[in-house]
Enzyme design. Structure first.
Site, PDB file in Angstrom:
ATOM      1  CB  SER A  83      32.528  39.916  55.219  1.00 29.47           C
ATOM      2  OG  SER A  83      32.404  40.966  56.125  1.00 29.47           O
ATOM      3  CB  CYS A  84      34.796  37.507  50.674  1.00 30.58           C
ATOM      4  SG  CYS A  84      36.090  38.542  49.984  1.00 30.58           S
ATOM      5  N   GLY A  85      37.280  37.269  52.909  1.00 26.32           N
ATOM      6  CA  GLY A  85      38.571  36.667  53.149  1.00 26.32           C
ATOM      7  C   GLY A  85      39.331  36.415  51.854  1.00 26.32           C
TER       8      GLY A  85
END
Length: 282
Positions: free
Chosen positions: A114-116
């Site tokens: 979810s941080c990319g």
């Protein structure tokens, strides 16, 4: 197969009074995604729509773009030592001739957390691999009043959230505000993958006339998934990240944040929002 919710005993304290009661929790289990038999990524998800999740994930990675690119998706039998099927491992088989980009496990661990990915290289990668440049899509005009109505409609359609209070949601709306699809998951990125994967499976990509609404914030990863699916408008009820705004500006994505009541911030792609009408009403 894993259930969407599970029951657990909790000790409840209210105004000093202590009692014991069952509580409904959202289920969270790992899903390993394999590509043509090779391990590719692991994500923590709410069980359900696993095939769509895997397909949507591979759309965002530039592997799949059309229904014909996908040969099949299966659960892997013998995923445990005793040979039983946990329904937590899926194998995606691409059709013959589909070119597989250079994807490393390290990259996908970052993506599914979810941080990319971070920095200019990430922006360049999305811009160069997107199959449907958003700037080339037919014009979409969205009224601010319509955008303001979408969060309540999203919330009203969240069936599992009502029982657990612990799920994110993502929904696709038409330019006229019609709810096209909604998915829930413990992770916003998974909910979006499920939407995009279902669209791929039904031959619905690109989603060039759709509005994507997500609960919570808009990260770079969510903006990336919107761009890769050809979605021109991404709205979030909370804040976007700086890299999400950079990506939106680079690709022509309309990015709306803090969509609460009749208030919102337009961070990029304002040409798709009927700002003059909004000014006249204000």
């Amino acid at each position: 197969m894993g259930r969407v919710t599970e029951r657990r005993k909790v000790i409840r304290i209210r105004d000093g009074a202590v009692s014991t009661r069952p509580d409904t929790l959202v289920a969270e289990e790992p899903l390993e995604i394999r590509l043509n038999g090779k391990p590719l990524a692991i994500t923590m998800r709410t069980p359900g729509d696993d095939f769509a999740l895997a397909a949507g994930f591979l759309v965002s990675e530039g592997v799949l773009a059309e229904q014909s690119d996908l040969q099949n998706i299966v659960y892997c039998a013998g995923a445990t030592v005793d040979g039983s099927n946990t329904y937590n491992v899926v194998d995606v088989r691409t059709a013959p001739g589909v070119k597989i980009p250079d994807i490393t496990l390290e990259r996908n661990v970052y993506t599914t957390s979810s941080c990319g990915l971070c920095g200019k290289a990430s922006l360049d990668a999305v811009r160069t691999t997107a199959r449907w440049p958003i700037s080339d899509t037919p014009p979409v005009r969205v009224d601010p009043e319509l955008l303001a109505s979408l969060p309540d409609r999203l919330r009203a359609a969240q069936r599992v959230f009502d029982r657990t209070g612990g799920l994110h949601a993502a929904a696709l709306f038409s330019g006229e505000g019609e709810l096209l699809d909604i998915r829930e998951d413990v992770g916003r990125h998974n909910a979006v993958d499920k939407l995009v994967g279902r669209a791929l499976q039904s031959g619905g990509l690109p989603l060039s006339q759709a509005i994507l609404l997500v609960s919570g914030r808009a990260s770079f990863e969510l903006a990336q998934k919107a761009v890769m699916a050809g979605i021109p408008v991404l709205a979030a009820v909370s804040a976007p990240s700086s890299l999400a705004v950079d990506l939106a500006a680079e690709t022509g994505l309309t990015l709306v944040g803090f969509l609460r009541g009749r208030s919102m911030n337009v961070y990029a792609g304002e040409e798709r929002v009927a700002l003059r009408a909004a000014s006249a009403q204000g």
